[in-house]
Design a protein around this motif. Structure first.
Motif, PDB file in Angstrom:
ATOM      1  N   HIS A   1       0.860  -1.370  -0.060  1.00 53.21           N
ATOM      2  CA  HIS A   1      -0.083  -0.060   0.079  1.00 53.21           C
ATOM      3  C   HIS A   1       0.804   1.408  -0.060  1.00 53.21           C
ATOM      4  O   HIS A   1       1.868   1.169   0.397  1.00 53.21           O
TER       5      HIS A   1
ATOM      6  N   ASP B   1       6.265   2.820   5.749  1.00 50.05           N
ATOM      7  CA  ASP B   1       5.094   1.898   5.793  1.00 50.05           C
ATOM      8  C   ASP B   1       4.025   2.617   4.841  1.00 50.05           C
ATOM      9  O   ASP B   1       3.519   3.553   5.118  1.00 50.05           O
ATOM     10  N   ASP B   2       4.007   2.206   3.653  1.00 51.49           N
ATOM     11  CA  ASP B   2       4.436   0.838   3.308  1.00 51.49           C
ATOM     12  C   ASP B   2       5.145   1.135   1.798  1.00 51.49           C
ATOM     13  O   ASP B   2       5.253   0.322   1.063  1.00 51.49           O
TER      14      ASP B   2
ATOM     15  N   GLU C   1      -4.327   1.875   5.457  1.00 51.25           N
ATOM     16  CA  GLU C   1      -4.013   2.343   7.120  1.00 51.25           C
ATOM     17  C   GLU C   1      -5.656   2.873   7.513  1.00 51.25           C
ATOM     18  O   GLU C   1      -5.644   2.916   8.833  1.00 51.25           O
TER      19      GLU C   1
ATOM     20  N   ASP D   1       3.926  -6.023   3.142  1.00 48.69           N
ATOM     21  CA  ASP D   1       3.895  -4.955   4.116  1.00 48.69           C
ATOM     22  C   ASP D   1       4.801  -4.728   5.378  1.00 48.69           C
ATOM     23  O   ASP D   1       5.426  -5.998   5.395  1.00 48.69           O
ATOM     24  N   VAL D   2       4.933  -3.774   5.804  1.00 49.15           N
ATOM     25  CA  VAL D   2       6.296  -3.833   6.918  1.00 49.15           C
ATOM     26  C   VAL D   2       5.814  -4.748   8.155  1.00 49.15           C
ATOM     27  O   VAL D   2       4.493  -4.713   8.294  1.00 49.15           O
TER      28      VAL D   2
HETATM   29 MN    MN Z   1       1.382  -1.015   6.235  1.00 53.61          MN
END
Ligand code: MN
Ligand code: MN
Length: 459
Positions: free
Chosen positions: A105, A264-265, A295, A336-337
């Protein structure tokens, strides 16, 4: 005994102790390119713009409404309402055999201007905000801020706004109380330290010449009108995002870490993008998703729950099979992180199952909270496949879980992909100070995340 231990025990090693010389050199070039991207992409719209420019240069072309279906080696992209981006490279095998998808994202926690934001108090002008995503509000005071976004005018025309990016441009700040007068404030709990309604940008201080009320507000509005042709009512149809003004920098004496806003991200988004831009005629069609709205729960037409993804896949498939048949054979890396173990706050992590800086891309079998609630929980077979893929392609990786059991939790787009009957696993870069205005990652982990996605596309 050492011999038996070596044979039976799982041993994790610092990536710098095992990385080969070629990757050791390549990660520096990769990190430099990523940092350039991150510095230029401060919002989801800017991330789309930067990514499209790179994709166009790599030979990708817009996917048309009446596209007859993707051909082997063909490179296409689709921009969803300026805020999310889908790219694909046609595979040798038909889409009935499934696609290899990576989904990251490009929206990040920030402050959005309210729809009627401007006001004056005590001869100072302010812009009210409403925060977006999970933030520690106190981190957003007393730091330099920029304003990025779009305003849709009454005429139907859309104006791009960027204030604070150029070196000679003014920036903004949200003021905080001096310690001398903060006795009451410092007694509050962290979540109440700065109230949401106090996140107001200082926007000006010089009154408009003449008599009357709201003269500073008028002067600010007048300057905005000169610069962008907007009037106060135009804020109502605007998306103006307040983002940190910090430049992206190398961190640490050894320059091994990267500091910047929005990792992020966008760190995984860039990893996927770099991987697909270098992908030529893969076995299965490669798909790269840069999604919006993660988010705030992946909602909205540009979020991962949107049917825009099905529509995109339908056009790639071009009637050769159903979207559902393609999904059931597909694989998705939800890039994703994850939280890196922070020795300063080790008490929230369980060391044995935490992601460590410089140990490579972090694979998460599950995310969620409490009893794995809200997790798609990848199968043993899928984790096994990714583990083999990484091992065979020199990808340094680690298995991880976000924090101690019952300490908290989090989610990604993984569950929305799995709900579509797509085998999905989380894999991404471990981050320190996640969701802060200035987040920290390691160059090695960023590079290994790119290598992981590339290996999946090339499999
Ligand atoms: Mn994320
Ligand atoms: Mn997040």
């Amino acid at each position: 005994m050492d011999e038996i231990k070596n044979e039976l025990f799982y041993q994790q090693k610092n990536g710098y102790d095992v990385i080969n010389p070629k990757d050791r050199a390549a990660l520096e070039d990769y990190a430099a390119d990523y940092m350039t991207f991150l510095d230029a992409a401060r919002t989801e719209r800017e991330a789309v713009r930067e990514a499209v420019a790179l994709a166009e240069a790599a030979g990708f072309r817009p996917l048309t409404e009446d596209h007859p279906g993707i051909q082997p080696g063909e490179k296409v992209y689709y921009v969803n309402r300026g805020k999310s981006l889908l790219l694909a490279v046609g595979g040798k095998r038909p889409l009935a055999d499934g696609a290899v998808i990576a989904a990251a994202h490009i929206d990040s926690p920030r402050l959005d201007l309210k729809q009627i934001p401007l006001y004056e108090d005590s001869e100072l002008a302010y812009l009210r905000t409403h925060y977006y995503g999970g933030i520690k509000k106190y981190q957003w005071t007393a730091i330099p801020l920029e304003l990025h976004g779009v305003v849709s005018l009454r005429s139907g025309e859309t104006v791009d706004v960027v204030i604070g990016r150029d070196a000679d441009d003014p920036q903004f700040v949200i003021t905080d109380l001096l310690p001398h007068l903060a006795a009451d404030q410092m007694g509050k709990t962290g979540s109440k330290l700065i109230e949401g309604e106090k996140l107001c940008l200082l926007a000006g201080s010089v009154p408009y010449a003449g008599e009357g009320s709201d003269r500073v507000k008028l002067a600010v509005m007048s300057l905005l009108n000169d610069r962008y042709g907007i009037v106060e009512e135009d804020f109502i149809s605007a998306e103006l995002e307040v983002v940190p003004a910090f430049p992206v920098r190398e961190l640490g004496i050894d320059r091994s870490l990267i500091g910047g806003y929005g990792q992020d991200d966008r760190v995984c988004a860039y990893a996927e993008l770099a991987a697909i831009l270098e992908t030529e005629a893969p076995e299965c069609t490669a798909v790269c998703i840069l999604a919006d709205k993660e988010e705030i729960g992946s909602e909205g037409v540009t979020g991962m729950r949107s049917a825009a993804f099905e529509r995109f896949m339908e056009r790639l498939i071009g009637g050769t099979c159903s979207v559902q048949a393609c999904f059931s054979k597909s694989l998705c890396i939800s890039a994703d992180v994850t939280a890196a173990l922070d020795p300063l706050y080790a008490e929230v992590s369980e060391k044995q199952n935490s992601a460590k800086i410089n140990y490579g891309v972090g694979l998460c079998k599950f995310t969620g909270a409490r009893g794995k609630s809200g997790a798609s929980d990848a199968s043993a077979e899928l984790v096994g496949y990714i583990r083999r893929l990484c091992a065979e392609n020199g990808v340094l990786w680690q298995m991880c879980e976000l924090g101690k059991v019952d300490q908290g939790g989090g989610g990604t787009v993984a569950m929305f992909m799995a709900q579509r009957d797509i085998d999905t696993i989380d894999a991404g870069v471990p981050v320190l100070s996640m969701h802060a205005p200035f987040e920290t990652t390691s160059k090695l982990d960023c590079y290994m995340t790119y290598k992981c996605v590339k290996a999946a596309y090339d499999a």
